[in-house]
Design a protein around this motif. Structure first.
Motif, PDB file in Angstrom:
ATOM      1  N   ALA A  58      15.096 -12.831 -36.549  1.00 20.76           N
ATOM      2  CA  ALA A  58      15.914 -11.624 -36.405  1.00 20.76           C
ATOM      3  C   ALA A  58      16.868 -11.486 -37.584  1.00 20.76           C
ATOM      4  N   PHE A  59      17.456 -12.598 -38.020  1.00 22.71           N
ATOM      5  CA  PHE A  59      18.402 -12.577 -39.144  1.00 22.71           C
ATOM      6  C   PHE A  59      17.944 -13.591 -40.192  1.00 22.71           C
ATOM      7  N   LEU A 118      25.132 -23.744 -35.082  1.00 24.04           N
ATOM      8  CA  LEU A 118      25.511 -22.528 -34.351  1.00 24.04           C
ATOM      9  C   LEU A 118      24.828 -21.299 -34.955  1.00 24.04           C
ATOM     10  N   ILE A 140      22.183 -18.901 -32.894  1.00 18.65           N
ATOM     11  CA  ILE A 140      22.326 -17.439 -32.735  1.00 18.65           C
ATOM     12  C   ILE A 140      21.053 -16.740 -33.223  1.00 18.65           C
ATOM     13  N   ILE A 147      18.145 -17.399 -30.606  1.00 20.09           N
ATOM     14  CA  ILE A 147      18.274 -16.654 -29.346  1.00 20.09           C
ATOM     15  C   ILE A 147      17.959 -15.170 -29.595  1.00 20.09           C
ATOM     16  N   THR A 148      18.560 -14.619 -30.641  1.00 20.39           N
ATOM     17  CA  THR A 148      18.335 -13.192 -30.914  1.00 20.39           C
ATOM     18  C   THR A 148      16.859 -12.934 -31.195  1.00 20.39           C
ATOM     19  N   ARG A 197      14.854 -10.428 -28.882  1.00 17.44           N
ATOM     20  CA  ARG A 197      14.627  -9.102 -29.457  1.00 17.44           C
ATOM     21  C   ARG A 197      13.284  -8.914 -30.171  1.00 17.44           C
ATOM     22  N   ALA A 218      24.925 -22.788 -28.537  1.00 22.04           N
ATOM     23  CA  ALA A 218      25.917 -21.721 -28.709  1.00 22.04           C
ATOM     24  C   ALA A 218      27.101 -21.911 -27.763  1.00 22.04           C
ATOM     25  N   LEU A 219      26.834 -22.475 -26.589  1.00 22.89           N
ATOM     26  CA  LEU A 219      27.912 -22.659 -25.619  1.00 22.89           C
ATOM     27  C   LEU A 219      28.795 -23.858 -25.949  1.00 22.89           C
ATOM     28  N   PRO A 279      31.088 -25.166 -30.050  1.00 24.92           N
ATOM     29  CA  PRO A 279      32.509 -24.911 -30.296  1.00 24.92           C
ATOM     30  C   PRO A 279      33.418 -26.046 -29.817  1.00 24.92           C
ATOM     31  N   PHE A 280      33.008 -26.761 -28.765  1.00 31.51           N
ATOM     32  CA  PHE A 280      33.843 -27.862 -28.271  1.00 31.51           C
ATOM     33  C   PHE A 280      33.824 -29.035 -29.250  1.00 31.51           C
ATOM     34  N   THR A 288      33.379 -28.633 -32.450  1.00 33.61           N
ATOM     35  CA  THR A 288      34.189 -28.142 -33.572  1.00 33.61           C
ATOM     36  C   THR A 288      35.670 -28.363 -33.275  1.00 33.61           C
ATOM     37  N   ALA A 289      36.095 -28.014 -32.063  1.00 38.65           N
ATOM     38  CA  ALA A 289      37.511 -28.192 -31.703  1.00 38.65           C
ATOM     39  C   ALA A 289      37.899 -29.665 -31.791  1.00 38.65           C
ATOM     40  N   LEU A 301      38.019 -30.816 -35.429  1.00 40.83           N
ATOM     41  CA  LEU A 301      39.083 -30.095 -36.145  1.00 40.83           C
ATOM     42  C   LEU A 301      40.433 -30.771 -35.902  1.00 40.83           C
ATOM     43  N   LEU A 305      36.806 -33.244 -25.029  1.00 40.88           N
ATOM     44  CA  LEU A 305      36.190 -32.234 -25.899  1.00 40.88           C
ATOM     45  C   LEU A 305      34.842 -32.714 -26.413  1.00 40.88           C
TER      46      LEU A 305
END
Lengths: 563, 166
Positions: A108-109, A173, A177, A180-181, A185, A211-212, A215-216, A218-219, A222, A253
């Protein structure tokens, strides 16, 4: 080649080119991570003796020092999970196969594919840079504080670790994305959800979890990076620190991501296994919808069980019991999935080609790894087994053995498609037995010594009188590990040799009906001359109206069907 | 996208919308993870962050300014107002950090340090949004959705400094 052409090639947005690049990257790191594990096994089997061949790289004595040992197991774990298996299984086969399997011209991308690859390369380079520093990262692949903070491990090496992890999270990530797209699609007309190959379901669920939960991660890294570089105290507690930090926050986390990460890696493997069992048993996948629902149920429950990694962090007993019950609950859909695999094999016309052997290997080691997970789910047993080699054996059986055997199954299955060449089947069979047997031996022995209480990450277990008796078993495991390394020689010879000398492959050497086999090998840049129209599921094998080779392709229109 | 046939353009736009929603969902989870960490830190006795005072109103107003401009001039090439508001927002953030002297406050309270990290992550998203304002030929609903997300995330981030911490 002009500069413009060079950059044009380098930044190619073709998903197949990106997939092949991920394959080479992952294989390189697989052998690097594997080589590190050989030094670890040498130290465990022959503690204090100079390491043959590579000893000089470790210092004048040629022996492994305690610091070097900590660096070795940290880099081995980090490399294998995030820089070998992920790019191999998800990066390579996800990018290469998803558009071909769903009948799309590309992702898709396409730009995100390029971005994902080069971010992963940057993350890899950052991690590799730590090899050239006086002290590398040594807080383990989980990077638990306070050991991973500048208080526990000063120096740049451990600072590079959270940077590499954050870049890895960004790369994954972006890829998730894109996947999934693409699946949502870009499916070909007629490719309904229950006509998707199970491999695609595996990649889709894996990407959703990525995707879910990335981020945890990453947090977590970080805040760790901030602690190391800016002097904050998120993960440092104690009377001298007034700002109110707590190292347990990192564990929360990390494991909110870390447990689903197991499934992020294993879902594509399960999808591939489910498809290959059907293809090589020459019959439809048993209870396809049940398999899909089981995978979904596992995905949902897997998000709720992270606390079982933290039973010994003075967690409330009530909360612990909740996590225990939920962890046990995962075994229900996992068992159903396992039964569907057995159902597919039952009374099948098995073709024991190399991909099938590796697939059967996954079924075996996943069964063993899954069963040992049930022990660790129980709080009373986990308190005893926590931080022992039993845990190491369990996650090596599930995340290393099962996933790597699935990677090899995928390589042997799609090699003719990707490179347009056949490989030597005798060498491939040899590779299977020289991988499967030593792999099973190493990780099973880990379960035995772990059950005897041997702590993980000990530099020299023979320092402790209670574990001296386990040296013999550790030595056997080390010999098996060395055999595993030598077992990869047939693979390397076969993989590289077939690129040059392999006979040209026919378009559909395995006689299956999924869309990628309906185009030439390797496929053209645009994948399909015409976007195919799908009329049936991916496993129509042994169908009474199939062709002479037993194939009823997803695109075939039968005489009594509307075109 | 503009060069494609209308049907293909709609397809591409829908795919872009799906991709953007996934990205924003993941970003929201990143903020959620950091807010959860802030809550845990406060439970462990970290002193609460110092609220940024009237700067919060100014920065929020500037973000609303970006979305208002994007809404007003949707599908046109007029973006000077949105760009100006976005630039002023990032500048105001820099001033907040300077006034609160980032490193000194961070050493005193983990909750304050986390507040800076949250605003820093937000600023990174803002910088990406500003880049998009310069890169794309026309404004679009997707670009506005992105900035609307930033408004929501900013309001929650700034509000967290005013909450009665445990």
């Amino acid at each position: 080649m002009s500069t413009t052409q060079f950059f044009g090639e380098l930044l190619s947005r073709d998903h197949k080119v990106i997939g092949k690049r991920f394959l080479w990257l992952g294989l390189g790191f697989l052998f690097l991570g594997g080589a590190l594990s050989m030094v670890i096994r040498w130290q465990l089997g022959f503690p204090g003796r100079p390491v043959p061949l590579v000893g000089r790289a470790l210092g004048a004595s040629g022996r492994v020092s305690p610091t070097a040992y900590a660096e070795l197991f940290t880099l081995h774990g980090t490399i294998m999970i995030f820089f070998a298996v992920t790019p191999l299984l998800i990066g390579a086969f996800g990018n290469y196969c998803i558009p071909l399997l769903i009948g799309a011209r590309g992702m898709a991308f396409p730009v995100l594919g390029v971005l994902s690859f080069f971010t992963q390369v940057t993350a890899s380079l950052v991690l590799l840079a730590s090899f050239f520093l006086p002290t590398g990262p040594l807080a383990g692949w989980t990077g638990y504080p306070p050991l991973s903070t500048s208080v526990g491990t000063p120096g740049l090496g451990q600072t590079l670790w959270p940077i590499a992890m954050a870049l890895f999270a960004a790369a994954s990530l972006v890829g998730a994305i894109n996947y999934i797209t693409t699946v949502v699609r870009c499916r070909a007309p007629g490719m309904g959800w229950f006509r998707l190959p199970l491999t695609v379901w595996g990649f889709l669920l894996s990407s959703i979890l990525s995707a879910l939960f990335l981020p945890f991660l990453t947090a977590a890294v970080l805040l760790l990076f901030s602690d190391r570089l800016f002097g904050t105290h998120f993960y440092i507690a104690g009377p001298l620190v007034q700002s109110g930090g707590d190292p347990i926050i990192y564990q929360h986390l990390f494991w909110i991501f870390g447990h689903p990460e197991v499934y992020i890696l294993i879902f594509p493997a399960w999808g591939i296994v489910s498809d290959l069992l059907s293809f090589f048993a020459r019959k439809p996948a048993f209870a396809y919808p049940v398999t899909v629902v089981s995978l979904m149920a596992i995905a949902v429950i897997s998000t709720l069980v992270y606390g079982h990694h933290m039973y010994v962090t003075s967690m409330s007993p009530l909360l612990g019991q909740g996590f225990m019950v939920l962890t046990m609950l995962v075994s229900l859909p996992a068992c159903i999935l396992f039964i569907t695999w057995l159902g597919t094999l039952w009374r099948g016309s098995l073709r024991l080609a190399p991909p099938m052997w590796f697939t059967l290997g996954v079924v075996f080691v996943f069964g063993l790894g899954g069963l040992t997970g049930l022990y660790l789910a129980h709080i009373p047993i986990d308190i005893y087994l926590h931080d022992t080699y039993f845990v190491v054996g369990h996650f090596h059986l599930t995340m290393a053995a099962a996933v790597l055997l699935a990677v090899f199954a995928a390589i042997y299955f799609w090699y003719p498609k990707i490179f347009g060449r056949n490989y030597n089947h005798t060498l491939a069979h040899l590779h299977f037995w020289l991988s499967f047997l030593p792999m099973s031996a190493v990780f099973s022995i880990m379960l035995v010594v772990g059950n005897a209480g041997l702590q993980r990450r000990l530099f020299d277990p023979s320092d402790y009188p209670i574990w001296r008796g386990l040296l013999g078993l550790n030595r056997v495991a080390s010999y098996a590990a060395f055999a595993l390394l030598f077992g990869q020689i047939p693979f390397v010879v076969n993989f590289i040799g077939s690129l040059f000398w392999g006979a040209r492959s026919e378009h559909n050497p395995w006689h299956v009906g999924t869309l990628e086999w309906s185009v030439s090998s390797p496929p053209p840049a645009h994948n399909f001359d015409e976007i195919p129209r799908v009329h049936r599921g991916p496993h129509e094998l042994g169908h009474p109206r199939s062709d002479a080779r037993g194939v009823l392709a997803q695109t075939t229109v039968l005489s009594d069907e509307a075109p | 996208v503009s060069r494609l046939a209308p049907a293909a353009r709609t397809q591409e736009e829908t795919s872009a919308a799906v991709g953007l929603l996934l990205f924003l969902g993941s970003s929201a989870l990143l903020f959620l993870a950091l807010w959860a960490a802030a809550l845990l830190l406060s439970l462990r006795g970290a002193p609460p962050p110092t609220p940024p005072g009237w700067w919060s109103l100014l920065t929020t107003g500037l973000l609303f300014g970006v979305t208002f401009q994007l809404q007003k001039f949707e599908r046109t090439s007029r973006r000077i107002g949105a760009r100006a508001c976005a630039l002023l927002f990032l500048g105001a953030l820099g001033l907040i950090w300077k006034r609160a002297s980032l490193l000194e406050s961070s050493g005193e309270s983990s909750a304050m340090a986390l507040f800076f990290i949250l605003t820093g992550i937000h600023a990174l998203h803002g910088a990406a949004g500003l880049l998009a304002l310069f890169a794309f030929r026309r404004t679009s609903r997707l670009l506005n959705t992105y900035w609307q997300f930033l408004v929501g995330a900013w309001i929650l981030t700034v509000s967290s400094a005013y909450l009665p911490w445990p």
